[in-house]
Design an enzyme around this catalytic site. Structure first.
Site, PDB file in Angstrom:
ATOM      1  CG  ASN A 119     -37.542-107.499  14.772  1.00  0.00           C
ATOM      2  OD1 ASN A 119     -37.235-108.033  15.828  1.00  0.00           O
ATOM      3  ND2 ASN A 119     -37.280-108.055  13.603  1.00  0.00           N
ATOM      4  CB  THR A 127     -37.733-103.971  22.121  1.00  0.00           C
ATOM      5  OG1 THR A 127     -37.831-104.854  21.015  1.00  0.00           O
ATOM      6  CG2 THR A 127     -38.949-104.088  22.987  1.00  0.00           C
ATOM      7  CB  SER A 150     -43.205-111.181  20.893  1.00  0.00           C
ATOM      8  OG  SER A 150     -42.450-110.222  21.623  1.00  0.00           O
ATOM      9  CB  SER A 151     -38.421-112.509  23.283  1.00  0.00           C
ATOM     10  OG  SER A 151     -38.080-113.624  22.497  1.00  0.00           O
ATOM     11  N   GLY A 173     -34.399-106.025  24.054  1.00  0.00           N
ATOM     12  CA  GLY A 173     -33.249-106.912  23.930  1.00  0.00           C
ATOM     13  C   GLY A 173     -33.456-108.142  23.079  1.00  0.00           C
ATOM     14  N   GLY A 174     -34.539-108.192  22.279  1.00  0.00           N
ATOM     15  CA  GLY A 174     -34.726-109.350  21.410  1.00  0.00           C
ATOM     16  C   GLY A 174     -34.838-110.630  22.216  1.00  0.00           C
ATOM     17  CB  THR A 201     -40.648-104.176  19.647  1.00  0.00           C
ATOM     18  OG1 THR A 201     -39.437-104.475  18.947  1.00  0.00           O
ATOM     19  CG2 THR A 201     -41.776-105.017  19.093  1.00  0.00           C
ATOM     20  CG  ASP A 248     -39.701-111.417  16.102  1.00  0.00           C
ATOM     21  OD1 ASP A 248     -38.476-111.552  15.920  1.00  0.00           O
ATOM     22  OD2 ASP A 248     -40.178-110.581  16.881  1.00  0.00           O
TER      23      ASP A 248
END
Length: 519
Positions: A350, A330, A401-402, A422-423, A348, A372
């Site tokens: 991923n 991302t 998503s984060s 950073g996931g 992103t 995800d």
């Protein structure tokens, strides 16, 4: 913008950085993925968000990422074309332009520099040179990707080589000529969907034609009287961030004892990530108790269960105890202007370079975003995050998503604009940047550069970046925290702060080549 701005965003601020990143930062910048944008409009002192997250093709089902025994098959969601979501970046940026662009620059004018970079080529250096070797196998599986990233002698390109992307230049040129919907219509849509199906996926031209971004009301909370503007679902970022901040707000002395501060932050992380797994998903298909999750009252109830001297095992955390359910890679950029407009945008693919597949004839590097989803309740994704029914795969659904693009206000105006890649670690990265500025009174560059910790409920581990002092880690372990030291740093929280003397930009030194710049 200073010369031609009308008090609304210039197109350059909304589109140019994202489109340029699609050419110059192929492992994460993209038009083959998706993302989120949080916007503050200076003229009206209002906020909005745009959700351009990828969606699952219509043919995706709850069983798409399971093996013959009914267990989660990570290879299907991460390494195969089944994991490719319908890209949303072009549509999302188009919506931002249509509603908030000043109209002083044509789309073709904004795309022209990126088209030239793609057509003429860019040197392979900095982060791209660093990241290509780790993606060699991923990229080498697909003919169109090999043709772009490998030399004629089958050698992976590297420093000293030039990355020329003629097909991507033509795709961008088609958008410049016919508008952003050209990306979602034939012939581009057919080339993308045909490439996905040829690789074993299920995307169709209709999936692309049906894609729509969504403008959503932002999540608005506060921390120590500073308004916090962040992203609602389909991102979990704003909910989890506000829940953690609300819990920590009940401790007035977080700056006095570093070990205590970090212990309390870790305990807040566990609680908020547990609720993430239990409740959050695509709001089109899941009714989550958002108002309760981000309320001060709920945070007070959670805080009452925290022991400031001892870690609580994750297995003892019962998600959503106070309520019932209602019926890598991302990139992030922050932009602010002299008129008080601000944009926090996270996009992103991923994993780094997504699934590695370039749709032949388009130059579009595609995502593997459907990893995800929770392929099966309790099954971890590539970042170790678990989920349940709320985030189960389904056709047309947006995976949770984060991403956490965020704007902090002061006296009604943007003060901090931040976010990060950073996931699963994105949300805790943003949390720690804000705590470092607000509670520890660090300068923005120090707040961004400070070593970080991360806990996501499951697995029950605190991951620490290099640079966290050993005595501090020992103090956390003495409180019962299980600490694992990482051999690398993560995220890249490129941020902006308003100070009396003007705007201050902080480029995260975790990414080689990151830059804070004014123009």
């Amino acid at each position: 913008h200073a010369k031609y701005g009308s008090g609304r965003f210039s197109l350059a601020e909304l589109l140019a950085p994202a489109i340029a990143l699609a050419v110059t930062y192929p492992r994460a910048g993209n038009i083959g993925g998706g993302g989120y944008m949080v916007i503050h409009l200076g003229a009206t002192a209002t906020e909005t968000t745009i959700d351009f997250r990828e969606t699952a093709p219509a043919a995706i089902t709850r069983a798409s990422f399971l093996d013959e025994r009914g267990e989660a098959d990570a290879a299907k969601s991460r390494e195969s074309a089944l994991g490719i979501g319908v890209p949303g970046t072009v549509a999302g940026l188009s919506l931002a332009h249509a509603k908030y662009g000043s109209g002083r620059f044509s789309l073709a004018e904004l795309l022209a520099p990126a088209i030239a970079l793609a057509r003429d080529g860019i040197p392979i250096e900095d982060d791209t040179a660093d990241s290509l070797p780790s993606a060699q196998v991923r990229l080498g599986r697909w003919p169109a990707s090999r043709a772009l990233f490998f030399a004629p002698d089958a050698r992976l390109k590297g420093p000293g080589d030039t990355l020329v992307q003629p097909d991507l230049a033509e795709t961008l040129a088609a958008i410049a000529r016919a508008g952003p919907r050209a990306f979602y219509a034939d012939p581009i849509a057919e080339k993308i969907s045909a490439g996905v199906r040829a690789a074993g996926g299920v995307m169709t031209s209709k999936d692309l034609a049906d894609y729509r971004p969504i403008e959503r009301a932002p999540l608005i909370g506060s921390y120590r009287n500073y308004p916090i503007i962040s992203m609602p679902p389909s991102s979990s970022g704003g909910v989890v961030l506000l829940e953690m901040l609300n819990i920590l707000e009940g401790y007035p002395d977080l700056a006095t004892d570093e070990a205590r501060r970090l212990h309390l932050a870790i305990e807040a992380m566990k609680l908020a990530y547990a609720d993430r797994a239990a409740f959050l998903g695509d709001p089109a298909q899941v009714r989550a108790p958002i108002d309760k999750l981000i309320s001060k009252q709920y945070a007070a109830a959670l805080r009452a269960g925290i022991d400031p001297h001892r870690a609580r095992p994750s297995a003892e955390i019962k998600t959503g105890a106070a309520m019932e359910r209602e019926g890598a890679n991302t990139t992030h950029f922050s932009v602010m202007d002299r008129d008080g407009n601000a944009v926090a945008t996270t996009v992103t693919l991923n994993l780094s370079y997504g699934v590695g597949l370039i749709a032949d004839g388009t130059g579009v590097l595609l995502n593997n975003e459907l990893d995800d989803f929770a392929a099966k309740p309790g099954a971890p994704n590539a970042y170790g995050l678990t989920g349940g029914e709320a985030n189960a795969p389904a056709g047309g659904k947006r995976p949770l998503s984060s991403m956490t693009p965020t704007i902090v206000l002061k006296d009604g105006r943007p003060w901090i604009v931040t976010g990060s890649p950073g996931g699963s670690r994105i949300i805790t990265t943003v949390l720690q940047v804000l705590l470092n500025v607000i509670d520890r009174n660090l300068a923005l560059n120090e707040a961004v550069a400070a070593p970080r910790l991360h806990h996501q409920w499951l697995p029950d581990l605190v991951v620490a970046e290099p640079g966290v002092d050993s005595p501090l880690l020992g103090a956390l372990e003495a409180r019962g925290q299980r600490v694992v030291e990482s051999d690398s740093r993560w995220s890249s929280a490129n941020s902006i702060m308003v100070k009396e003397q003007g705007l201050v930009g902080a480029a995260d030194n975790r990414t080689r080549g990151a830059l804070a710049s004014g123009y």
